[in-house]
Design a protein around this motif. Structure first.
Motif, PDB file in Angstrom:
ATOM      1  N   ALA A 248       0.826  -1.208   0.000  1.00  0.00           N
ATOM      2  CA  ALA A 248       0.000   0.000   0.000  1.00  0.00           C
ATOM      3  C   ALA A 248       0.861   1.260   0.000  1.00  0.00           C
ATOM      4  O   ALA A 248       1.989   1.284   0.498  1.00  0.00           O
ATOM      5  N   ASP A 249       0.301   2.328  -0.557  1.00  0.00           N
ATOM      6  CA  ASP A 249       0.958   3.635  -0.466  1.00  0.00           C
ATOM      7  C   ASP A 249       0.946   4.140   0.975  1.00  0.00           C
ATOM      8  O   ASP A 249       1.848   4.880   1.387  1.00  0.00           O
ATOM      9  N   ALA A 250      -0.085   3.758   1.710  1.00  0.00           N
ATOM     10  CA  ALA A 250      -0.205   4.051   3.138  1.00  0.00           C
ATOM     11  C   ALA A 250      -1.374   3.220   3.653  1.00  0.00           C
ATOM     12  O   ALA A 250      -2.189   2.717   2.869  1.00  0.00           O
ATOM     13  N   ALA A 251      -1.460   3.067   4.984  1.00  0.00           N
ATOM     14  CA  ALA A 251      -2.553   2.279   5.555  1.00  0.00           C
ATOM     15  C   ALA A 251      -2.855   2.786   6.953  1.00  0.00           C
ATOM     16  O   ALA A 251      -1.987   3.369   7.626  1.00  0.00           O
ATOM     17  N   TRP A 252      -4.087   2.546   7.393  1.00  0.00           N
ATOM     18  CA  TRP A 252      -4.527   3.026   8.705  1.00  0.00           C
ATOM     19  C   TRP A 252      -5.408   1.978   9.381  1.00  0.00           C
ATOM     20  O   TRP A 252      -6.057   1.171   8.736  1.00  0.00           O
ATOM     21  N   LEU A 253      -5.430   2.056  10.702  1.00  0.00           N
ATOM     22  CA  LEU A 253      -6.432   1.389  11.516  1.00  0.00           C
ATOM     23  C   LEU A 253      -7.369   2.474  12.028  1.00  0.00           C
ATOM     24  O   LEU A 253      -6.933   3.448  12.653  1.00  0.00           O
ATOM     25  N   LEU A 254      -8.668   2.323  11.745  1.00  0.00           N
ATOM     26  CA  LEU A 254      -9.661   3.345  12.076  1.00  0.00           C
ATOM     27  C   LEU A 254     -10.577   2.849  13.184  1.00  0.00           C
ATOM     28  O   LEU A 254     -11.141   1.750  13.090  1.00  0.00           O
ATOM     29  N   SER A 255     -10.733   3.660  14.215  1.00  0.00           N
ATOM     30  CA  SER A 255     -11.632   3.302  15.313  1.00  0.00           C
ATOM     31  C   SER A 255     -12.247   4.561  15.901  1.00  0.00           C
ATOM     32  O   SER A 255     -11.775   5.677  15.650  1.00  0.00           O
ATOM     33  N   SER A 256     -13.271   4.378  16.707  1.00  0.00           N
ATOM     34  CA  SER A 256     -14.082   5.508  17.144  1.00  0.00           C
ATOM     35  C   SER A 256     -13.334   6.508  18.006  1.00  0.00           C
ATOM     36  O   SER A 256     -13.527   7.710  17.862  1.00  0.00           O
ATOM     37  N   VAL A 257     -12.515   6.057  18.926  1.00  0.00           N
ATOM     38  CA  VAL A 257     -11.866   6.972  19.859  1.00  0.00           C
ATOM     39  C   VAL A 257     -10.446   7.314  19.416  1.00  0.00           C
ATOM     40  O   VAL A 257     -10.031   8.472  19.483  1.00  0.00           O
ATOM     41  N   ARG A 258      -9.701   6.334  18.929  1.00  0.00           N
ATOM     42  CA  ARG A 258      -8.329   6.596  18.460  1.00  0.00           C
ATOM     43  C   ARG A 258      -8.332   7.297  17.115  1.00  0.00           C
ATOM     44  O   ARG A 258      -7.357   7.940  16.740  1.00  0.00           O
ATOM     45  N   HIS A 259      -9.405   7.174  16.366  1.00  0.00           N
ATOM     46  CA  HIS A 259      -9.572   7.745  15.029  1.00  0.00           C
ATOM     47  C   HIS A 259      -8.602   7.081  14.049  1.00  0.00           C
ATOM     48  O   HIS A 259      -8.557   5.853  13.983  1.00  0.00           O
ATOM     49  N   ALA A 260      -7.835   7.841  13.276  1.00  0.00           N
ATOM     50  CA  ALA A 260      -6.989   7.260  12.226  1.00  0.00           C
ATOM     51  C   ALA A 260      -5.561   7.104  12.731  1.00  0.00           C
ATOM     52  O   ALA A 260      -4.842   8.087  12.919  1.00  0.00           O
ATOM     53  N   ALA A 261      -5.164   5.854  12.944  1.00  0.00           N
ATOM     54  CA  ALA A 261      -3.798   5.548  13.360  1.00  0.00           C
ATOM     55  C   ALA A 261      -3.052   4.959  12.169  1.00  0.00           C
ATOM     56  O   ALA A 261      -3.387   3.860  11.702  1.00  0.00           O
ATOM     57  N   PRO A 262      -2.062   5.660  11.625  1.00  0.00           N
ATOM     58  CA  PRO A 262      -1.333   5.118  10.480  1.00  0.00           C
ATOM     59  C   PRO A 262      -0.535   3.879  10.880  1.00  0.00           C
ATOM     60  O   PRO A 262      -0.001   3.795  11.989  1.00  0.00           O
ATOM     61  N   ILE A 263      -0.478   2.904   9.994  1.00  0.00           N
ATOM     62  CA  ILE A 263       0.323   1.701  10.232  1.00  0.00           C
ATOM     63  C   ILE A 263       1.737   1.978   9.738  1.00  0.00           C
ATOM     64  O   ILE A 263       1.952   2.272   8.561  1.00  0.00           O
TER      65      ILE A 263
END
Length: 290
Positions: A248-263
């Motif tokens: 991937a060019d970039a990737a994230w883990l998305l969740s309600s409280v942490r929001h967008a955390a890049p991998i």
């Protein structure tokens, strides 16, 4: 007057939700015989609250109802639960980031009514995860991506209190020197994290696994996909494999409280982070008022 935490207990008449009462969040309120504690027999939602505004509120309430139906729990009265969440958020006040967790259990074993509560608190500081990123490992989830259709008792797509496997996965990540997990199905498809959806950037498109792959529909991911076209990005649901994440060019883990955390790495292999896009994602997610 504001507080760092607040608790509302739901009132029931049999299966029917009839109201809520604000109580001291430090008071003992859960029976040792409640099936939430003894069996993990219930459902929950964690709703982010930005400056006093519950975010993706209606989507969370709708998913709460769907999860309850999958467990054959009484249908939550969304008007009563909405009022309880708003009451808790009001006690905490307009802090930049907070959360309210709604919980519905089957109640005391052998009883006739469910148990429900909404607990809210000021959110932890997730700055490090949003800026430095998270190191994820891939773990086998132990069933196929189509298992939910063939075996509905697996409760795929329900947000249940039975979090033993998710917690075990988080401990396994820590043992391997990582921060988080991305599950992979036995037929080789990317699924989700224990508490987050996976989104990758490739050639100007934001991609996430389809909902029929045995994942929990993400409220944060859905909002982000609505926002993506404003950044010139095409949001798509499509099957993904581990190689797609690694390339991937970039990737994230998305969740309600942490929001967008890049991998920043997958199985100790570095992954490129898009800091500008990550900041834009989190600015958008933090500014939501509904």
């Amino acid at each position: 007057m504001t507080a760092t935490s607040a608790l509302a207990l739901l009132r029931f008449d049999g299966d029917r939700t009839i109201g809520h009462d604000l109580v001291d969040p430090a008071s003992p309120v859960l029976s040792a015989l409640d099936l939430a504690a003894t069996r993990g027999d219930g459902v929950f939602e964690t709703i982010s609250v930005g400056h006093g505004h519950p975010q993706a509120f209606e989507a969370h309430l709708a998913r709460f109802v769907r999860s309850a139906a999958k467990l054959d729990l009484p249908e939550p009265d969304v008007d009563v639960w909405r009022a309880a969440v708003l009451a808790v958020a009001a006690v905490i006040g307009p802090v930049p980031e907070a959360f309210v967790k709604t919980v519905l259990s089957r109640g005391i074993e052998g009883g006739s009514s469910p148990t429900g509560w909404a607990y809210g608190a000021v959110a932890p500081d997730h700055t490090a995860a949003r800026t430095r990123g998270v190191h994820a490992i891939l773990l086998d989830r132990g069933f196929r991506s189509d298992a939910g259709a063939a075996a509905p008792w697996l409760l795929v797509g329900a947000k249940t209190l039975s979090y033993g496997i998710n917690r075990a996965a988080a401990r396994e990540a820590a043992k391997r020197g990582a921060d988080d997990v991305v599950f992979v199905s036995t037929d080789g498809l990317l699924l989700e994290g224990p508490t987050a959806n996976v989104v990758i950037l490739r050639d100007g498109r934001l991609l996430t696994p389809p909902l029929d792959a045995g994942i929990l529909p993400g409220t944060t991911q859905a909002d982000l996909f609505d926002w993506a076209p404003s950044r010139g990005l095409e949001p798509l649901y499509q099957p993904l494999r581990p190689r797609d994440l690694l390339d991937a060019d970039a990737a994230w883990l998305l969740s309600s409280v942490r929001h967008a955390a890049p991998i920043n790495a997958v199985d100790h292999a570095p992954l490129t982070m898009d800091r500008e896009l990550t900041d834009a994602m989190n600015d958008f997610l933090s500014a939501r008022t509904a």
